[in-house]
Design a protein around this motif. Structure first.
Motif, short mmCIF file in Angstrom:
data_model
loop_
_atom_site.label_atom_id
_atom_site.label_comp_id
_atom_site.label_asym_id
_atom_site.label_seq_id
_atom_site.Cartn_x
_atom_site.Cartn_y
_atom_site.Cartn_z
N GLY A 1 67.02 12.86 38.80
CA GLY A 1 67.37 11.72 39.62
C GLY A 1 68.41 12.11 40.65
N SER A 2 68.50 11.33 41.69
CA SER A 2 69.48 11.60 42.75
C SER A 2 70.85 11.07 42.35
CB SER A 2 69.04 10.93 44.05
OG SER A 2 70.06 11.02 45.03
N ARG A 3 71.88 11.75 42.81
CA ARG A 3 73.24 11.27 42.62
C ARG A 3 73.67 10.34 43.75
NH1 ARG A 3 76.53 16.80 40.76
NH2 ARG A 3 75.32 17.20 38.85
N ASN A 4 72.82 10.24 44.77
CA ASN A 4 73.17 9.43 45.94
C ASN A 4 72.61 8.01 45.83
OD1 ASN A 4 74.54 11.54 47.40
ND2 ASN A 4 72.51 12.45 47.75
N VAL A 5 72.85 7.39 44.68
CA VAL A 5 72.40 6.02 44.44
C VAL A 5 73.61 5.15 44.15
CG1 VAL A 5 71.04 4.50 42.97
CG2 VAL A 5 70.16 6.77 43.56
N GLU A 6 73.69 4.04 44.86
CA GLU A 6 74.74 3.05 44.64
C GLU A 6 74.09 1.81 44.03
OE1 GLU A 6 77.68 0.27 47.36
OE2 GLU A 6 77.11 2.25 48.11
N ASP A 7 74.41 1.52 42.80
CA ASP A 7 73.75 0.44 42.06
C ASP A 7 74.59 -0.84 42.12
OD1 ASP A 7 72.29 -1.17 40.40
OD2 ASP A 7 72.06 0.32 38.82
N ARG A 8 74.11 -1.82 42.87
CA ARG A 8 74.81 -3.10 42.99
C ARG A 8 74.09 -4.22 42.24
NH1 ARG A 8 76.01 -3.48 49.53
NH2 ARG A 8 77.03 -1.43 49.78
N ARG A 9 73.09 -3.90 41.47
CA ARG A 9 72.26 -4.94 40.88
C ARG A 9 73.04 -5.86 39.95
NH1 ARG A 9 68.00 -1.81 37.89
NH2 ARG A 9 69.78 -0.41 37.63
N ARG B 1 69.41 23.16 61.26
CA ARG B 1 70.71 22.81 60.70
C ARG B 1 70.54 22.15 59.35
NH1 ARG B 1 71.73 17.31 61.67
NH2 ARG B 1 70.59 16.37 63.41
N GLU B 2 71.66 21.92 58.70
CA GLU B 2 71.66 21.38 57.35
C GLU B 2 71.34 19.88 57.35
OE1 GLU B 2 74.79 21.00 53.55
OE2 GLU B 2 75.35 22.04 55.41
N TYR B 3 70.67 19.45 56.32
CA TYR B 3 70.33 18.04 56.14
C TYR B 3 71.41 17.34 55.33
CZ TYR B 3 67.79 13.92 54.38
OH TYR B 3 67.40 12.64 54.03
N ARG B 4 71.85 16.20 55.79
CA ARG B 4 72.81 15.38 55.06
C ARG B 4 72.09 14.14 54.53
NH1 ARG B 4 77.19 14.91 59.77
NH2 ARG B 4 75.22 14.47 60.85
N ALA B 5 71.99 14.05 53.24
CA ALA B 5 71.17 13.00 52.61
C ALA B 5 71.84 11.63 52.69
CB ALA B 5 70.90 13.36 51.15
N PRO B 6 71.03 10.57 52.72
CA PRO B 6 71.57 9.21 52.73
C PRO B 6 71.86 8.72 51.30
CG PRO B 6 69.20 9.10 52.80
CD PRO B 6 69.56 10.57 52.80
N THR B 7 72.48 7.58 51.21
CA THR B 7 72.68 6.89 49.93
C THR B 7 71.67 5.75 49.83
OG1 THR B 7 75.04 7.40 49.83
CG2 THR B 7 74.30 5.49 48.58
N LEU B 8 71.11 5.57 48.65
CA LEU B 8 70.21 4.45 48.41
C LEU B 8 70.97 3.38 47.64
CD1 LEU B 8 67.35 3.20 48.44
CD2 LEU B 8 66.93 4.38 46.26
N VAL B 9 71.05 2.19 48.22
CA VAL B 9 71.71 1.06 47.58
C VAL B 9 70.66 0.19 46.90
CG1 VAL B 9 73.13 -1.00 47.92
CG2 VAL B 9 73.58 1.06 49.28
N LEU B 10 70.77 0.05 45.60
CA LEU B 10 69.89 -0.84 44.85
C LEU B 10 70.63 -2.16 44.64
CD1 LEU B 10 68.57 1.61 42.11
CD2 LEU B 10 67.50 1.03 44.29
N TYR B 11 69.97 -3.26 44.97
CA TYR B 11 70.63 -4.55 44.82
C TYR B 11 69.64 -5.60 44.30
CZ TYR B 11 68.43 -6.26 49.17
OH TYR B 11 67.53 -6.65 50.12
N ALA B 12 70.19 -6.73 43.91
CA ALA B 12 69.37 -7.85 43.47
C ALA B 12 69.86 -9.11 44.18
CB ALA B 12 69.46 -8.03 41.96
N ASP B 13 68.94 -9.95 44.56
CA ASP B 13 69.24 -11.23 45.20
C ASP B 13 69.75 -11.06 46.63
OD1 ASP B 13 68.52 -12.40 42.80
OD2 ASP B 13 70.58 -12.51 42.09
#
Length: 281
Positions: free
Chosen positions: A8-16, A98-110
């Motif tokens: 799994g990715s470490r670039n996940v922000e879980d707001r659910r 050049r180097e790739y800088r990955a985004p963050t995925l925000v998971l949310y509900a509602d």
């Protein structure tokens, strides 16, 4: 899609667990971010004018419970995101230099908020270039399958890959250029530019799909192509009971979306995804 054993990715922000209060109104999404709102509004029959003009901060409630289905969707999303990190991490040095800088995925509900504004489950996934984060209510996977007819795990993976493709465009400076051009254009011209932007993201999603072809199962590619067709502007407008009006399109027709995804898949080269130079889309 065979993701067992995939990290799994470490670039996940879980707001659910932070979201609550039902599917209320969220503050308006601005700039490139509102493109998704307009498109998803077609199939849901949603009047997006209040969302865009009269936004209010979401009401918060007590910590919500996350269902087992949501947990599976979150784990799936994290693993798909990890594949995009690996793919673009390899492609950028060789094809961009050049180097790739990955985004963050925000998971949310509602409902949730971002620097681009707010969103609720009806707006669909979106990418915010201001904070370089993609926003996803995992309930959208159910909407994709049950309401739009885009079934299968690779259809859901395509959605994530498409939002990451917008981040790729942001990293390449394309999003900013398009937004500046849109501001100088008429509404019809701005819509046409947005269509090219979205079709390029579909093509870049195809480039990603080719790079993960070793993880694909029989029928996966067709799931992604079908998903692209199911969310074409012409089909969504028909679904909402409207006569398709090309000058209002913001994502492209079903045929265009599937065609550009397939073009990226067949080439595996981001240079084939220059929709802005293409005479015919």
């Amino acid at each position: 899609m065979r993701l067992r054993g995939t990290r799994g990715s470490r670039n996940v922000e879980d707001r659910r667990r932070q979201s609550g209060g039902g599917r209320g109104r969220a503050a308006p999404i601005g700039g490139v971010g509102l493109i998704v709102v307009l498109a998803i509004g077609y199939f849901a029959g949603i009047d997006v004018t209040p969302l865009l003009q009269q936004g209010a901060a979401p009401q918060q409630s007590a910590t919500r419970q996350v269902s087992a289905e949501e947990e599976r969707a979150a784990e799936f999303s994290s693993r798909v995101l990890a594949t995009t990190e690996q793919v673009w991490g390899q492609i950028f040095p060789t094809q961009v230099g050049r180097e790739y800088r990955a985004p963050t995925l925000v998971l949310y509900a509602d409902v949730t908020q971002s620097p681009c504004g707010g969103a609720n489950g009806a707006t669909g996934p979106f990418y915010c270039p201001a904070d370089k984060k993609a926003y996803l209510d995992t309930d959208f996977f159910a909407t994709l399958s049950r309401q739009l007819g885009a079934k299968g795990d690779f259809a859901a993976a395509y959605v994530i890959a498409h939002e990451v493709a917008h981040h790729v465009q942001n990293e390449l400076g394309i999003l900013g250029q398009v937004e500046q051009a849109r501001r100088r254009s008429s509404q019809t011209e701005a819509n046409a530019l947005t269509v090219r932007l979205e079709l390029q993201a579909d093509c870049l999603s195809g480039v990603w799909a080719r790079s993960v072809s070793g993880l694909l199962e029989p029928g996966d590619l067709e799931e992604a192509l079908n998903a692209a067709r199911m969310i074409g502007d012409d089909r969504l407008q028909k679904r909402a009971g409207r006569v398709p009006q090309p000058h209002t399109f913001t994502h492209g027709t079903s045929a265009q979306r599937a065609g550009w995804f397939n073009k990226g898949y067949e080439s595996g080269d981001i240079n084939t995804c220059d929709t802005f130079s293409a005479r015919r889309l």
